[in-house]
Design an enzyme around this catalytic site. Structure first.
Site, mmCIF file in Angstrom:
data_model
loop_
_atom_site.group_PDB
_atom_site.id
_atom_site.type_symbol
_atom_site.label_atom_id
_atom_site.label_comp_id
_atom_site.label_asym_id
_atom_site.label_seq_id
_atom_site.Cartn_x
_atom_site.Cartn_y
_atom_site.Cartn_z
ATOM 1 N N GLU A 232 66.086 88.128 21.221
ATOM 2 C CA GLU A 232 66.320 87.027 21.901
ATOM 3 C C GLU A 232 66.357 85.731 21.222
ATOM 4 O OE1 GLU A 232 63.478 86.577 25.177
ATOM 5 O OE2 GLU A 232 63.855 88.467 26.106
ATOM 6 N N GLU B 61 63.526 95.521 26.324
ATOM 7 C CA GLU B 61 62.469 95.233 27.141
ATOM 8 C C GLU B 61 62.787 95.073 28.629
ATOM 9 O OE1 GLU B 61 60.716 91.440 25.988
ATOM 10 O OE2 GLU B 61 61.102 91.737 23.852
HETATM 11 C C1 BG6 Z 1 60.830 88.163 26.307
HETATM 12 C C2 BG6 Z 1 59.892 88.146 24.929
HETATM 13 O O1 BG6 Z 1 61.353 86.914 26.386
HETATM 14 O O2 BG6 Z 1 59.921 88.459 27.525
HETATM 15 C C3 BG6 Z 1 58.625 88.517 24.902
HETATM 16 O O3 BG6 Z 1 60.856 88.911 24.117
HETATM 17 C C4 BG6 Z 1 57.928 88.054 26.091
HETATM 18 O O4 BG6 Z 1 58.060 88.257 23.630
HETATM 19 C C5 BG6 Z 1 58.470 88.531 27.537
HETATM 20 O O5 BG6 Z 1 56.452 88.072 26.031
HETATM 21 C C6 BG6 Z 1 57.967 88.070 28.862
HETATM 22 O O6 BG6 Z 1 57.875 86.969 28.858
HETATM 23 P P1 BG6 Z 1 56.598 85.933 29.265
HETATM 24 O O7 BG6 Z 1 56.876 84.662 29.149
HETATM 25 O O8 BG6 Z 1 56.334 86.529 30.526
HETATM 26 O O9 BG6 Z 1 55.694 86.424 28.094
#
Ligand code: BG6
Length: 478
Positions: free
Chosen positions: A166, A376
């Site tokens: 990201e 993810e």
């Molecule tokens: C993504 C990242 O943006 O989303 C992760 O790669 C992150 O590192 C995940 O934890 C979820 O986002 P958040 O802000 O809810 O932790």
């Protein structure tokens, strides 16, 4: 529903070094920008940091055993640059190399495919101090040296590589919104640092290919496909603006080796563009021809509407988990992101849109014709440990299940999906939301020093899906 997942499909789950490892100064590790930032007053939710996190650095064997018991096919994790090179360059810390070798060996022994991310936001602090990190082109060569060290150290065992995680989020939060290190608001720097991430990715892809390693390489972009708020011309135009300086700006330079034309024109008129050398574009083009797949992190879609010149700008993020607290964000004169009334939202006001994943995957296939790795996807929630010691996270099963069905539909529509990694395997630190915003299959009580691991209901549910290669879900049992 016909099951489209083939036998080699990577049913995975993910994490990132700073969010799980802890051991922040153990065995010679150097400081990263996050080790410093999270200790500054008022920068993270209630001052939470990753000093200990899930203590994965010391408990990785226990965690990998849990992965094996679940039947996980792939585990995506990131390497902390500062464990290998405490100063970002120069002397190698052999203990750091040993740790990742041990983790990789442990995974392979249990038939779990390692998917390795090289950069998940934890830049060595020494490079930040020496030349302002991503702001200087010097970082590109230091990054490539680090990447080569990883390829040399682990390339005989690791098949799947993700260079950047990201880059669009860490540069936006670091240089447009001042929410991540180095906490600046400066459009020129935002564009310059993004360009440097693309070059670091491109040069690493080329180095990987030159080293003749057997494996696949790409980078993961946070991808939020979008819809227009209405069929009015002004909303349709706003949507186009969004794609030009949003999704296509981020992915074209990585996967086509060029910036989208209208986006370029917009920034050129604003005089925000960084210096882009001819040589840069040659490298980026070559890398785009050699890259093996697109990684995407998908959480939500956006609903885009017209935003007048005196309209809203960036108005912050919901980091306290109080539903409805999110204000509209936008760029005056271009677009704004409004609430999509047809969707449900999480407690942190993230739109829940499984079909948006299918929609986005098809968009990507049509634009780039590359295989896709979903690196993810997940739901952040306030999980509760019951009196009897269980976590009944049916809402997570529903969320993930619908997204897996969306993948199945996308494959039916011709998208080649290599694998699907949920975010996350264990609970871990959410950068700005602390430890209460949980994503894992495995619960961790962060209040208790023992940090014991408790598999949630979703852990067993995903196990069934993996065992049946998706049948369990596609036959209608969520
Ligand atoms: C993504 C990242 O943006 O989303 C992760 O790669 C992150 O590192 C995940 O934890 C979820 O986002 P958040 O802000 O809810 O932790």
């Amino acid at each position: 529903m016909k099951n489209m997942f083939d036998e080699s499909f990577l049913w995975g789950s993910a994490s990132a070094a700073y969010q799980v490892e802890g051991g922040y100064k153990q065995d010679g590790k150097g400081k990263s920008i996050w080790d410093v930032w999270s200790h500054l007053e008022g920068k993270t939710y209630n001052g939470t940091n990753g000093d200990i996190a899930a203590d994965h650095y010391n408990r990785f064997i226990e965690d990998v055993e849990l992965m094996e018991k679940q039947g996980l096919k792939a585990y995506r994790f990131s390497i902390a640059w500062t464990r290998l090179l405490p100063e970002g360059k120069g002397k190698v810390n052999e203990k750091g190399v040993q740790f990742y070798n041990n983790l990789i060996d442990e995974l392979i022994k249990r038939d779990i495919e390692p998917i390795v991310t090289l950069y998940h936001w934890d830049l060595p602090q020494s490079l930040q101090e020496e030349y302002e990190g991503w702001e200087s082109k010097k970082v590109v060569d230091d990054f490539v040296q680090y990447a080569k060290l990883c390829f040399k150290s682990f390339g005989d065992k690791v098949k799947y590589w993700i260079v950047m995680n990201e880059p669009n989020i860490f540069t936006a939060l670091g240089y447009q919104m001042a929410l991540h290190p180095p906490g600046k608001i400066d459009e020129k720097l935002y564009l310059k640092t993004y360009h440097h991430t693309a070059l670091a990715h491109g040069k690493s892809v080329l180095a990987f290919k030159e080293m003749g390693l057997k494996g696949y390489i790409g980078s993961s972009i946070a991808f939020s496909p979008a819809y227009p708020a209405s069929s009015r011309d002004e909303d349709i135009k706003a949507l186009d603006n969004y794609y030009q300086i949003g999704p296509w700006w981020f992915t074209d330079i990585y996967y086509k080796g060029e910036y989208p034309k209208k986006g370029l024109e917009y920034y050129r008129l604003k005089e925000s563009l960084p210096e882009i050398e001819e040589e840069d574009m040659i490298i980026l083009k070559k890398a785009a021809e050699k890259v093996d797949y697109i990684g995407i992190n998908y959480y939500q879609t956006a609903m885009i509407a017209h935003n007048p010149l005196d309209g809203v700008g960036f108005q912050g993020m919901n980091t306290d988990g109080k539903k409805g607290g999110q204000k509209e964000n936008g760029i005056p004169g271009l677009y704004k992101n409004v609430k999509n009334e047809s969707l449900e939202y999480t407690d942190w006001d993230w739109a829940i849109d499984p079909d948006g994943l299918r929609y986005g995957l098809v968009e990507l296939k049509e634009r780039y014709s590359l295989p896709i790795l979903i690196s993810e996807n997940g739901l952040g929630a306030f999980d509760k440990l019951s009196q009897s010691g269980e976590i009944e996270d049916d809402y997570r099963m529903e969320f993930l299940g619908k997204h897996i069905i969306a993948c199945n539909k996308a494959i039916e529509q011709g998208v080649k999906i290599i694998g699907y990694c949920t975010w996350s395997f264990t609970d871990l630190l959410s950068w700005l939301n602390g430890y209460r915003k949980r994503y894992g299959f495995v619960y961790i009580d962060f209040e208790d020093k023992a940090l014991s691991r408790i598999p949630k209901k979703s852990y067993y549910w995903y196990k069934r899906i993996i065992e049946t290669n998706g049948d369990y879900l596609l036959k209608g049992e969520l």
